[in-house]
Write an enzyme that holds these catalytic residues in place. Structure first.
Site, PDB file in Angstrom:
ATOM      1  N   ARG A  51       0.860  -1.185   0.000  1.00  0.00           N
ATOM      2  CA  ARG A  51       0.000   0.000   0.000  1.00  0.00           C
ATOM      3  C   ARG A  51       0.894   1.232   0.000  1.00  0.00           C
ATOM      4  O   ARG A  51       2.104   1.129   0.168  1.00  0.00           O
ATOM      5  CB  ARG A  51      -1.026   0.004   1.150  1.00  0.00           C
ATOM      6  CG  ARG A  51      -0.603  -0.498   2.487  1.00  0.00           C
ATOM      7  CD  ARG A  51       0.426   0.305   3.217  1.00  0.00           C
ATOM      8  NE  ARG A  51       0.092   1.713   3.302  1.00  0.00           N
ATOM      9  CZ  ARG A  51       0.953   2.669   3.528  1.00  0.00           C
ATOM     10  NH1 ARG A  51       2.245   2.398   3.708  1.00  0.00           N
ATOM     11  NH2 ARG A  51       0.586   3.924   3.592  1.00  0.00           N
ATOM     12  N   GLY A  52       0.221   2.398  -0.185  1.00  0.00           N
ATOM     13  CA  GLY A  52       0.986   3.639  -0.357  1.00  0.00           C
ATOM     14  C   GLY A  52       1.127   3.879  -1.858  1.00  0.00           C
ATOM     15  O   GLY A  52       1.507   2.967  -2.601  1.00  0.00           O
ATOM     16  N   ALA A  53       0.813   5.109  -2.289  1.00  0.00           N
ATOM     17  CA  ALA A  53       0.680   5.362  -3.726  1.00  0.00           C
ATOM     18  C   ALA A  53       1.892   4.926  -4.568  1.00  0.00           C
ATOM     19  O   ALA A  53       1.731   4.167  -5.533  1.00  0.00           O
ATOM     20  CB  ALA A  53       0.350   6.845  -3.934  1.00  0.00           C
ATOM     21  N   GLN A 200      -2.250   2.866   9.770  1.00  0.00           N
ATOM     22  CA  GLN A 200      -0.928   2.936   9.104  1.00  0.00           C
ATOM     23  C   GLN A 200       0.051   3.809   9.893  1.00  0.00           C
ATOM     24  O   GLN A 200       1.256   3.579   9.866  1.00  0.00           O
ATOM     25  CB  GLN A 200      -1.058   3.502   7.681  1.00  0.00           C
ATOM     26  CG  GLN A 200      -1.781   2.607   6.709  1.00  0.00           C
ATOM     27  CD  GLN A 200      -3.256   2.939   6.636  1.00  0.00           C
ATOM     28  OE1 GLN A 200      -3.873   3.322   7.623  1.00  0.00           O
ATOM     29  NE2 GLN A 200      -3.853   2.768   5.476  1.00  0.00           N
ATOM     30  N   ASP A 241      -2.113  10.773  -2.564  1.00  0.00           N
ATOM     31  CA  ASP A 241      -2.452   9.657  -3.464  1.00  0.00           C
ATOM     32  C   ASP A 241      -2.814  10.143  -4.860  1.00  0.00           C
ATOM     33  O   ASP A 241      -2.658   9.409  -5.836  1.00  0.00           O
ATOM     34  CB  ASP A 241      -3.604   8.846  -2.878  1.00  0.00           C
ATOM     35  CG  ASP A 241      -3.112   8.073  -1.675  1.00  0.00           C
ATOM     36  OD1 ASP A 241      -3.021   8.664  -0.587  1.00  0.00           O
ATOM     37  OD2 ASP A 241      -2.766   6.893  -1.842  1.00  0.00           O
ATOM     38  N   ASN A 251      -5.500  12.462   0.107  1.00  0.00           N
ATOM     39  CA  ASN A 251      -4.618  11.642   0.943  1.00  0.00           C
ATOM     40  C   ASN A 251      -5.519  10.886   1.911  1.00  0.00           C
ATOM     41  O   ASN A 251      -6.752  11.040   1.912  1.00  0.00           O
ATOM     42  CB  ASN A 251      -3.583  12.521   1.668  1.00  0.00           C
ATOM     43  CG  ASN A 251      -2.472  11.692   2.310  1.00  0.00           C
ATOM     44  OD1 ASN A 251      -1.899  10.810   1.670  1.00  0.00           O
ATOM     45  ND2 ASN A 251      -2.186  11.928   3.574  1.00  0.00           N
ATOM     46  N   LYS A 252      -4.916  10.080   2.740  1.00  0.00           N
ATOM     47  CA  LYS A 252      -5.653   9.228   3.680  1.00  0.00           C
ATOM     48  C   LYS A 252      -6.724   9.997   4.440  1.00  0.00           C
ATOM     49  O   LYS A 252      -6.488  11.131   4.867  1.00  0.00           O
ATOM     50  CB  LYS A 252      -4.634   8.593   4.628  1.00  0.00           C
ATOM     51  CG  LYS A 252      -5.163   7.673   5.682  1.00  0.00           C
ATOM     52  CD  LYS A 252      -6.019   6.565   5.163  1.00  0.00           C
ATOM     53  CE  LYS A 252      -5.377   5.734   4.083  1.00  0.00           C
ATOM     54  NZ  LYS A 252      -6.313   4.808   3.392  1.00  0.00           N
TER      55      LYS A 252
HETATM   56  O1  MRU Z   1      -4.614   3.359   1.930  1.00  0.00           O
HETATM   57  P1  MRU Z   1      -3.121   3.566   1.859  1.00  0.00           P
HETATM   58  O2  MRU Z   1      -2.395   3.112   3.070  1.00  0.00           O
HETATM   59  O3  MRU Z   1      -2.537   3.036   0.583  1.00  0.00           O
HETATM   60  O4  MRU Z   1      -3.001   5.137   1.815  1.00  0.00           O
HETATM   61  C1  MRU Z   1      -1.728   5.712   1.738  1.00  0.00           C
HETATM   62  C2  MRU Z   1      -1.735   7.162   1.946  1.00  0.00           C
HETATM   63  O5  MRU Z   1      -2.745   7.831   2.023  1.00  0.00           O
HETATM   64  C3  MRU Z   1      -0.384   7.783   1.926  1.00  0.00           C
HETATM   65  O6  MRU Z   1      -0.346   8.889   2.770  1.00  0.00           O
HETATM   66  C4  MRU Z   1      -0.110   8.189   0.474  1.00  0.00           C
HETATM   67  O7  MRU Z   1      -0.209   7.091  -0.386  1.00  0.00           O
HETATM   68  C5  MRU Z   1       1.189   8.766   0.305  1.00  0.00           C
HETATM   69  S1  MRU Z   1       2.372   7.513   0.241  1.00  0.00           S
HETATM   70  C6  MRU Z   1       3.899   8.076  -0.095  1.00  0.00           C
END
Ligand code: MRU
Length: 346
Positions: A51-53, A200, A241, A251-252
């Site tokens: 996970r994470g963009a 997270q 994201d 973002n999250k």
């Molecule tokens: O649902 P996730 O854990 O994939 O969400 C991730 C986020 O929102 C991060 O803050 C975002 O992807 C930036 S990652 C460098």
């Protein structure tokens, strides 16, 4: 310190497979999972093993390689190409908000137009996937170097979710800024939001930062404004994201609330993200598709329900912070005001 890549292509003969850190079991366990089929890759992204963009982007790039390997015995190049495109679309549907997934898949699909031989195409897809992995780390280090300039000496820094090495191939975006700032000044202090519902911040951000000996305090999502009022927070840095051309940033879930609280307390709120997180096809954040995830992520904690099953539950995974709340967007090309990021596509 974790030195391993969060996700990497493992070569075996002419082919190979994807290997990733399983982020669902940190901090109880540190283990890696081998992903060998497109179905496995779809599930790994959907269930957030990866996970994470930016990390999801690389997973998408690996997914295209896996599709090509699965289709290698196709009788002709056109049917090989059509089958890969279909599987790529399937992988892309696993998570809709992070644009890096589409970006990296598109980068791989472009390769299909440059060749007409199956073996040569697969070998180029593998080379390109590895190139994207390595570039991701370099880009994050540049983001870190630019971003460290905006961190005051001895600053209290609030971050939300995990935009760290685990959300990328290595180093991290928002946590990359923190890592680079820490190299210059080891008195900085990080406040990490726990980031409900999947935690997270609690599980991943505190794990990463404490391994690097960075002073880190875990707070619940509702505590940010309290610590801002106390003067403990000097700057907010989070990841993204998907960023629209006007700078609105997804973002999250919970990031928007942090940005509003920061504005009220006159605390600068920064986004740290690579250019690949900016979606040149959307003008404003209203066009960003927000992923809705399962209700159990909200209602079940440690395998036990935390509420009655009679209650309504909704679980949007992201929110959009409007550009007027954002002091700057830290990229590998420098720091831009939200209104300036269009320049990156001129
Ligand atoms: O649902 P996730 O854990 O994939 O969400 C991730 C986020 O929102 C991060 O803050 C975002 O992807 C930036 S990652 C460098």
């Amino acid at each position: 310190m974790i030195e391993d890549k969060t996700i990497e292509w493992i070569r075996q003969g002419n082919f190979g497979h994807s290997r990733m850190i399983d982020q669902t079991v940190i901090p109880y366990e540190y283990k890696k999972i081998d992903i060998k089929t497109t179905d496995e890759m779809y599930n790994a992204i959907k269930t957030m093993i990866v996970r994470g963009a930016p990390a999801i982007g690389i997973a998408g790039a690996h997914g295209v390689v896996l599709a090509a390997i699965e289709e290698k015995d196709n009788s002709n190049f056109n049917s090989f190409k059509a089958a890969i495109q279909k599987k790529a679309q399937y992988i892309q549907s696993s998570r809709p908000t992070a644009v890096n997934l589409k970006w990296a898949i598109d980068k791989q699909l472009e390769i299909l137009d440059n060749f007409n031989n199956i073996d040569e195409t697969i070998s180029n897809l593998i080379e390109n996937a590895i190139k994207l992995e390595n570039e991701d780390i370099e880009i994050n280090k540049k983001i870190g170097d630019f971003g460290s300039e905006i961190i005051p000496k001895g600053a209290g820094i609030l971050t939300h979710c995990n935009a760290g090495r685990l959300a990328t191939v290595g180093y991290g975006t928002a946590l990359g800024v923190i890592r680079s700032a820490y190299k210059k000044d080891n008195t900085i202090k990080v406040f990490a939001d726990e980031t409900r519902p999947r935690g997270q911040g609690a599980r991943l951000t505190t794990y990463e930062l404490t391994l690097d000996n960075i002073d880190t305090t875990l707070i619940t999502d509702g505590m940010g404004a309290y610590f801002m009022k106390q003067g403990k927070i000097d700057v907010v840095v989070v990841g993204a994201d998907r960023i629209a051309l006007n700078g609105d940033s997804a973002n999250k879930i919970g990031t928007y609330m942090v940005a509003i609280a920061a504005k009220y307390h006159n605390i600068p709120f920064y986004i740290a993200a690579p250019k690949s997180t900016i979606d040149p096809d959307i003008k404003t954040g209203d066009e960003i598709v927000i992923e809705l995830r399962g209700k159990q992520e909200v209602t079940i904690v440690n395998d036990k329900p935390v509420c009655t099953d009679k209650v309504n539950v909704i679980n949007p995974s992201f929110d959009v912070t409007p550009n007027e709340l954002i002091a700057g967007i830290i990229t590998e090309y420098g720091i831009f005001k939200p209104s300036e990021i269009q320049k990156l596509f001129d």
